[in-house]
Write a protein that holds these residues in place. Sequence first.
Motif, PDB file in Angstrom:
ATOM      1  N   UNK A 407       0.828  -1.199   0.000  1.00  0.00           N
ATOM      2  CA  UNK A 407       0.000   0.000   0.000  1.00  0.00           C
ATOM      3  C   UNK A 407       0.865   1.251   0.000  1.00  0.00           C
ATOM      4  N   UNK A 408       0.272   2.356  -0.420  1.00  0.00           N
ATOM      5  CA  UNK A 408       0.927   3.656  -0.315  1.00  0.00           C
ATOM      6  C   UNK A 408       1.220   3.936   1.164  1.00  0.00           C
ATOM      7  N   UNK A 409       2.376   4.551   1.486  1.00  0.00           N
ATOM      8  CA  UNK A 409       2.695   4.805   2.904  1.00  0.00           C
ATOM      9  C   UNK A 409       1.612   5.554   3.658  1.00  0.00           C
ATOM     10  N   UNK A 410       0.878   6.435   2.967  1.00  0.00           N
ATOM     11  CA  UNK A 410      -0.184   7.197   3.629  1.00  0.00           C
ATOM     12  C   UNK A 410      -1.348   6.314   4.056  1.00  0.00           C
ATOM     13  N   UNK A 411      -1.437   5.092   3.520  1.00  0.00           N
ATOM     14  CA  UNK A 411      -2.531   4.178   3.869  1.00  0.00           C
ATOM     15  C   UNK A 411      -2.094   3.102   4.856  1.00  0.00           C
ATOM     16  N   UNK A 412      -0.834   3.160   5.296  1.00  0.00           N
ATOM     17  CA  UNK A 412      -0.272   2.062   6.078  1.00  0.00           C
ATOM     18  C   UNK A 412      -0.958   1.866   7.421  1.00  0.00           C
ATOM     19  N   UNK A 413      -1.513   2.932   8.002  1.00  0.00           N
ATOM     20  CA  UNK A 413      -2.137   2.811   9.319  1.00  0.00           C
ATOM     21  C   UNK A 413      -3.646   3.009   9.275  1.00  0.00           C
ATOM     22  N   UNK A 414      -4.229   2.981   8.088  1.00  0.00           N
ATOM     23  CA  UNK A 414      -5.660   3.252   7.962  1.00  0.00           C
ATOM     24  C   UNK A 414      -6.475   2.002   7.706  1.00  0.00           C
ATOM     25  N   UNK A 415      -7.763   2.193   7.391  1.00  0.00           N
ATOM     26  CA  UNK A 415      -8.664   1.055   7.186  1.00  0.00           C
ATOM     27  C   UNK A 415      -8.325   0.204   5.974  1.00  0.00           C
ATOM     28  N   UNK A 416      -7.534   0.745   5.031  1.00  0.00           N
ATOM     29  CA  UNK A 416      -7.152  -0.055   3.870  1.00  0.00           C
ATOM     30  C   UNK A 416      -6.379  -1.297   4.303  1.00  0.00           C
ATOM     31  N   UNK A 417      -5.623  -1.138   5.371  1.00  0.00           N
ATOM     32  CA  UNK A 417      -4.854  -2.269   5.882  1.00  0.00           C
ATOM     33  C   UNK A 417      -5.714  -3.017   6.893  1.00  0.00           C
ATOM     34  N   UNK A 418      -6.169  -2.274   7.883  1.00  0.00           N
ATOM     35  CA  UNK A 418      -7.123  -2.726   8.887  1.00  0.00           C
ATOM     36  C   UNK A 418      -7.302  -4.215   9.022  1.00  0.00           C
ATOM     37  N   UNK A 419      -8.550  -4.615   9.062  1.00  0.00           N
ATOM     38  CA  UNK A 419      -8.881  -6.028   9.234  1.00  0.00           C
ATOM     39  C   UNK A 419      -8.553  -6.843   7.999  1.00  0.00           C
ATOM     40  N   UNK A 420      -8.804  -6.286   6.800  1.00  0.00           N
ATOM     41  CA  UNK A 420      -8.741  -7.102   5.590  1.00  0.00           C
ATOM     42  C   UNK A 420      -7.335  -7.553   5.244  1.00  0.00           C
ATOM     43  N   UNK A 421      -6.438  -6.627   4.926  1.00  0.00           N
ATOM     44  CA  UNK A 421      -5.106  -7.008   4.484  1.00  0.00           C
ATOM     45  C   UNK A 421      -4.325  -7.701   5.594  1.00  0.00           C
ATOM     46  N   UNK A 422      -4.447  -7.199   6.812  1.00  0.00           N
ATOM     47  CA  UNK A 422      -3.733  -7.809   7.937  1.00  0.00           C
ATOM     48  C   UNK A 422      -4.170  -9.248   8.137  1.00  0.00           C
ATOM     49  N   UNK A 423      -5.466  -9.498   8.047  1.00  0.00           N
ATOM     50  CA  UNK A 423      -5.976 -10.857   8.257  1.00  0.00           C
ATOM     51  C   UNK A 423      -5.597 -11.768   7.099  1.00  0.00           C
ATOM     52  N   UNK A 424      -5.664 -11.267   5.873  1.00  0.00           N
ATOM     53  CA  UNK A 424      -5.273 -12.087   4.716  1.00  0.00           C
ATOM     54  C   UNK A 424      -3.794 -12.457   4.788  1.00  0.00           C
ATOM     55  N   UNK A 425      -2.963 -11.521   5.246  1.00  0.00           N
ATOM     56  CA  UNK A 425      -1.537 -11.817   5.385  1.00  0.00           C
ATOM     57  C   UNK A 425      -1.311 -12.836   6.496  1.00  0.00           C
ATOM     58  N   UNK A 426      -2.063 -12.702   7.591  1.00  0.00           N
ATOM     59  CA  UNK A 426      -1.913 -13.651   8.700  1.00  0.00           C
ATOM     60  C   UNK A 426      -2.258 -15.072   8.270  1.00  0.00           C
ATOM     61  N   UNK A 427      -3.243 -15.184   7.376  1.00  0.00           N
ATOM     62  CA  UNK A 427      -3.675 -16.504   6.903  1.00  0.00           C
ATOM     63  C   UNK A 427      -2.832 -17.006   5.733  1.00  0.00           C
ATOM     64  N   UNK A 428      -1.873 -16.223   5.293  1.00  0.00           N
ATOM     65  CA  UNK A 428      -0.984 -16.658   4.225  1.00  0.00           C
ATOM     66  C   UNK A 428      -1.575 -16.560   2.834  1.00  0.00           C
ATOM     67  N   UNK A 429      -2.687 -15.840   2.683  1.00  0.00           N
ATOM     68  CA  UNK A 429      -3.320 -15.691   1.366  1.00  0.00           C
ATOM     69  C   UNK A 429      -2.540 -14.694   0.513  1.00  0.00           C
ATOM     70  N   UNK A 430      -2.061 -13.626   1.140  1.00  0.00           N
ATOM     71  CA  UNK A 430      -1.219 -12.648   0.460  1.00  0.00           C
ATOM     72  C   UNK A 430      -0.014 -12.359   1.345  1.00  0.00           C
ATOM     73  N   UNK A 431       0.947 -11.652   0.781  1.00  0.00           N
ATOM     74  CA  UNK A 431       2.102 -11.207   1.550  1.00  0.00           C
ATOM     75  C   UNK A 431       2.046  -9.682   1.610  1.00  0.00           C
ATOM     76  N   UNK A 432       1.988  -9.126   2.805  1.00  0.00           N
ATOM     77  CA  UNK A 432       1.882  -7.682   2.985  1.00  0.00           C
ATOM     78  C   UNK A 432       3.285  -7.081   3.054  1.00  0.00           C
ATOM     79  N   UNK A 433       3.644  -6.303   2.027  1.00  0.00           N
ATOM     80  CA  UNK A 433       4.979  -5.694   1.956  1.00  0.00           C
ATOM     81  C   UNK A 433       4.923  -4.189   2.186  1.00  0.00           C
ATOM     82  N   UNK A 434       3.856  -3.701   2.813  1.00  0.00           N
ATOM     83  CA  UNK A 434       3.701  -2.259   3.020  1.00  0.00           C
ATOM     84  C   UNK A 434       4.826  -1.677   3.856  1.00  0.00           C
TER      85      UNK A 434
END
Length: 469
Positions: A407-434
């Motif tokens: 994600x763009x650095x300005x979105x790193x602490x907002x809802x874009x990451x929030x539950x969705x990306x963080x949870x998908x990364x935790x489950x190994x579906x995606x890799x979060x490189x923000x």
Amino acid sequence: YRREFVAAEGFTFPPGYYEDTPWTFPVMLSAGRIAALDRICLNYRQRRQGNILSTTSRKHFDVHDQYERVFAFLDSHPELNSWRPYLHRKMGEHCLDILAKPDRLPPADKAEFFRRTADLFHRLKPEGAQVDGEAALLEGSWTGYRLRRQAGRVRQGAARRAGAVRRVAAGRARTGWASLHARRPLDPELVVYSASAHRGLLGDPAAVHRAALRIAPQLRGVWVVRDAETAAGLPPDVEHVIAGTRRCAEVMARAKFLVNDVPWTGVPAKRPGSVHIHTHQGTPLKFLGADLLDKPGARLGVDVPQLLRRADRWDHSLVAGRHAELVYERAYPCHFASARTGSPRNDVLVNGGSSDFRERHGIPDDHTVVLYAPTRRDYRRGGHVDRIDVARLAADLGEGHTLVVRLHPALATGPARGLSLTELARRGIVLDATDEPDLGDVLLAADALITDYSSIMFDYANLDRPIVI
């Protein structure tokens, strides 16, 4: 709420203010399962005057009847009896919050509201329950409550005044310290770096710093970082100062060279003989600077005249190419010289650098790595718009692929990451490189890029690999 669940339990919204209170508590306490969704399902729209609860009215007394209904529900469901102490305290805190709001109750009705709340609080108090915190005020008198509130306001006012005095004194001390050092000669070998509002060793300034260590080792580089946590993430051999400190003011006043990719803020006036080098943040594919003056939707929170005054400090503008040169010279009509150097951070891409990104994250050698890198939307408060279902994209790519999201650095602490990306990364579906500090490492590891109008496409194009817009 599942309709079958609501119908079976007979949940309803009663009339009056605070009608969600005897709905929310019984429903939440009765539910066998509660799920959190990774998207916004409800938008709460209000008139500019606010919602009905911000009006001044005796109707706020309805809250007592609503809590009566909550406790009547508990009486009919003895299996939920363990929740009584929590609900009892919550009721007291909720009613005191209404009382404390200056615009909720007519002043003449506040004493009556307190007494009715205290009576209800005593009557519904569970046997043996301990009352502490704010709710304990209801065990005293109205006079005692008012005295406590007045004393609290006096303490808060004194604390605010003391804080303001300390801030003013600290600001004057920093200014005086900077002024003192501004009388000393410039240090011809001191370079001060910053990147992305003091977020660390990043982007083009980091590339310039690394090149300076090799080409001009006599130069001493000092990084300005925003806090101790950011400083802890720096390599141990990198000298740094914390923004806003006296030490920072000293090095800023003495530095011959200043390198940044965003305009400097909160710094002393530019000294004659100092050299400000501005690297920007990639190739511009959006409106910037003076171009924002007739684009109110894109300049949310941007003070364009102030931005241009800060750009007046620039001596050199490092640009990625002719397009960037034309855009920046139009957007910042100031007295700087453009240097068509390319983006320094992309040297590693052009020169065929190596990356340990795959190895660090355990990506199999035979996997195709797809990088999804959306930018922020200037026209949207918060900056985030969902354009791609990331989980579905990862599933559609199938076996043998790894989807990396940055994600763009300005979105790193907002809802874009929030539950969705963080949870998908935790489950190994995606890799979060923000949070990856070196963008070049991520780009070198990717076999293809998916993006919208992020300027990352111009960086990635140096690799001559597929880009999907």
